[in-house]
Structure formats: structure tokens, C-alpha cells
Design a protein around this motif. Structure first.
Motif, PDB file in Angstrom:
ATOM      1  N   LYS A  40       0.887   4.076  -2.828  1.00  0.00           N
ATOM      2  CA  LYS A  40       0.070   5.163  -2.268  1.00  0.00           C
ATOM      3  C   LYS A  40      -0.089   6.369  -3.218  1.00  0.00           C
ATOM      4  O   LYS A  40      -1.191   6.835  -3.473  1.00  0.00           O
ATOM      5  CB  LYS A  40       0.664   5.646  -0.936  1.00  0.00           C
ATOM      6  CG  LYS A  40      -0.229   6.675  -0.256  1.00  0.00           C
ATOM      7  CD  LYS A  40       0.316   7.127   1.077  1.00  0.00           C
ATOM      8  CE  LYS A  40      -0.656   8.071   1.774  1.00  0.00           C
ATOM      9  NZ  LYS A  40      -1.097   9.215   0.984  1.00  0.00           N
ATOM     10  N   GLU A  91       0.835  -1.210   0.000  1.00  0.00           N
ATOM     11  CA  GLU A  91       0.000   0.000   0.000  1.00  0.00           C
ATOM     12  C   GLU A  91       0.864   1.252   0.000  1.00  0.00           C
ATOM     13  O   GLU A  91       0.538   2.242  -0.639  1.00  0.00           O
ATOM     14  CB  GLU A  91      -0.948  -0.009   1.210  1.00  0.00           C
ATOM     15  CG  GLU A  91      -2.126  -0.934   0.946  1.00  0.00           C
ATOM     16  CD  GLU A  91      -2.921  -1.312   2.191  1.00  0.00           C
ATOM     17  OE1 GLU A  91      -2.499  -0.957   3.319  1.00  0.00           O
ATOM     18  OE2 GLU A  91      -3.958  -1.987   2.015  1.00  0.00           O
ATOM     19  N   LYS A  92       1.995   1.148   0.703  1.00  0.00           N
ATOM     20  CA  LYS A  92       2.907   2.287   0.762  1.00  0.00           C
ATOM     21  C   LYS A  92       3.527   2.558  -0.621  1.00  0.00           C
ATOM     22  O   LYS A  92       3.594   3.705  -1.072  1.00  0.00           O
ATOM     23  CB  LYS A  92       4.000   1.962   1.795  1.00  0.00           C
ATOM     24  CG  LYS A  92       4.661   3.170   2.350  1.00  0.00           C
ATOM     25  CD  LYS A  92       5.541   2.799   3.532  1.00  0.00           C
ATOM     26  CE  LYS A  92       6.452   3.966   3.838  1.00  0.00           C
ATOM     27  NZ  LYS A  92       7.456   3.644   4.821  1.00  0.00           N
TER      28      LYS A  92
END
Ligand SMILES: [Fe+2]
Ligand SMILES: [Fe+2]
Length: 294
Positions: free
Chosen positions: A276, A272-273
Motif C-alpha cells: 500500500k 495490497e496491504k
């Protein structure tokens, strides 16, 4: 591509001109730019720890240092190999469209893009062959063609943007990681400089092509495209976990370790990072209706 009004044409032309001017001004000779050393010591990190597929897991704390170093070598060769294959695919798509109807405005920019990507493919492949002795084979699933030009134009540039943004996350980190060998730092830094223009362009064209779709397609069709793009983002992340890499780094059960790592919640957090910035872009521009990917 339909540019809906004069204001949109002006804005797009202005951005294209700026990007072309910078590309012209900053053009460098890649064949003279790098100091290729004969070999790279295997007993060092080839990739920033935070980019490795075992980062944020117990493996990172428990594995012997030598195995982490070996994994960093093969994961970096995998990363540059993914670049080689990704670039070939995007070049094919951009070359198909340059100087065709609907792409008159960006064609000048495409010339720079094509030239630069050819050079990137050269230095990434050279790194793989010089220091890894191979380029990992491309295992990506064949991308199905929707058969509809308006969808394909949008999806092609959305895929290019996603690919370039993921790569850029890695480039930004390794380009300034002082613990890495200068040649590693350099190729990542140089690539990031060119990609910042490609990403700026990608965001503009994806927004414009999505506007075309909003004008002409149903909510259901737009939702299908959203689902497709999300699947593409997840499969791009999954390609960072290559069983052959684990095998080359001396892991006994390469497939088992791959499947285990991919599903760990600590890794999903990292996925997710990495995504992002891209996810936020799609949500902000209402191309995605929510942030959920995994
Ligand atoms: Fe590139
Ligand atoms: Fe690029």
C-alpha cells in the motif's frame, strides 16, 4: 539525471546532506552489535504470524501448531535470503553509477548506502547460515535491460525502492514483536533504522528521475514503464511464496500449496496491504495512473 532548476538542486542537496549527517552520526559496528546465540529453538515462532504466507487463510487456523512454527522458521530464512540476493543486485547497480556523470550529487550518500548494505547482507546471511544452515537460492527472473540509459536509471531506483519498502513492512512488524526471540527482533529493528534513510532517498531520486522521463518520453512509453513496475511489484510479492520453503516445513505438495495460496482473495488482500505505502507513493506522484496491481 537532469535537475531542472536551482530549487530542485537545493532541495535534493539539502535532503542528501541531512541523510549523510544522520548516517554518519548513527553509524554502528555491525560486527559487534548483535548477540548471536548458538541456536534458535524450532518450537517457537520465528516470524510474526501476520507476515506469514498462510495468514488470513483457513490454513492458519487448521494446521497443527508445530507445522506453523516450522513454516515460520523457513519463511523467515526465505525472507532473509531474499534480502541477501536483493542487496547484491542493488549494490551492483549503485556501484555502477557512483561518481559517474549525472550522479555527482548523491555520490557521497552512495558511499554510506553501499557500506550499510554490505553490512546488512552480512547480518542477513549470517542469520540464514547460523540458524537455517543455508541461504535459499535466488529464483528471480532475469531482469531484461531496456538498453536505454534514461529508462534504466529510473527503473533501477524504482526497483530498489520497491524492494526496500516491502522489506521495511516486515522489519517494522518484527522489530517490535515482543513474542519473537531478541536476535530476530534486533536484526529487524536495526535494519529498519538504516532503511528509513534509504527509502527517504529512494523516493526523492525516483521522483527526480521520473521528471526527466516526463520531459522527454511519450505517454505510451511512460505507460509501459508503469506496467513494468507493477509487474515487478507482483513478482516481488510472489517470491515470498517459495515451494522449497513449504517442502522444508513438511508440506506434501509444495508447488500446489504455493499456487493455491498466491491466488486466494484473502492473500491478495494482504498483498495490497504490504504494497500500500509504495502504491500510494507511485499514484500520488503520477508515476502510476491507477492503483490496480493484481
Ligand atoms: Fe538494507
Ligand atoms: Fe537499503
Amino acid at each position: 539525471m537532469l535537475l531542472q532548476n536551482e530549487e530542485a538542486v537545493d532541495r535534493f542537496s539539502y535532503i542528501l546532506k541531512k541523510l549523510v549527517d544522520v548516517a554518519t552520526e548513527d553509524h554502528y559496528n555491525p560486527y559487534k552489535e548483535f548477540e548471536w546465540v548458538d541456536s534458535l529453538d524450532p518450537n517457537q515462532m520465528w516470524m510474526s504470524p501476520s507476515l506469514m504466507s498462510i495468514y488470513n487463510t483457513t490454513f492458519y487456523n487448521e494446521l497443527p501448531e508445530a507445522q506453523i512454527q516450522a513454516l515460520s522458521k523457513w519463511e523467515s530464512i526465505n525472507f532473509y535470503s531474499l534480502n541477501v540476493h536483493g542487496i547484491r543486485e542493488l549494490l551492483i547497480e549503485v556501484i555502477k553509477r557512483i561518481h559517474t556523470e549525472g550522479f555527482e550529487l548523491p555520490s557521497e550518500f552512495f558511499h554510506h548506502f553501499i557500506g550499510e548494505e554490505n553490512e546488512h547482507m552480512w547480518f542477513f546471511s549470517k542469520f540464514c547460515l547460523n540458524y537455517g544452515g543455508k541461504i535459499y537460492v535466488d529464483k528471480k527472473v532475469i531482469i531484461e535491460n531496456s538498453g536505454k540509459e534514461i529508462f534504466e536509471n529510473f527503473l533501477v531506483f524504482a526497483r530498489i525502492l520497491i524492494f526496500e519498502e516491502i522489506v521495511d513492512y516486515f522489519n517494522i512488524c518484527m522489530g517490535s514483536d515482543q513474542s519473537l526471540h531478541p536476535i530476530i527482533r534486533k536484526i529487524n529493528k536495526v535494519h529498519h533504522m538504516d532503511e528509513s534513510r534509504h527509502i527517504a532517498f529512494g523516493r526523492e531520486i525516483v521522483k527526480l528521475l521520473h521528471n526527466d522521463l516526463k520531459e522527454t518520453q511519450s505517454i505510451e512509453q511512460l505507460y509501459q514503464l508503469e506496467t513494468y513496475i507493477k509487474r515487478y511489484m507482483v513478482s516481488s510479492i510472489n517470491s515470498l511464496y517459495n515451494p522449497t520453503v513449504y517442502k522444508d516445513a513438511g508440506f506434501e505438495e509444495p508447488y500446489a500449496i504455493r499456487n493455491k495460496l498466491i491466488a486466494l482473495p484473502e492473500r491478495v488482500e494482504m498483498h495490497e496491504k504490504i504494497l500500500k505505502r509504495t502504491t500510494d507513493f507511485f499514484v500520488k506522484n503520477e508515476i502510476f495512473s491507477n492503483k490496480e496491481l493484481f
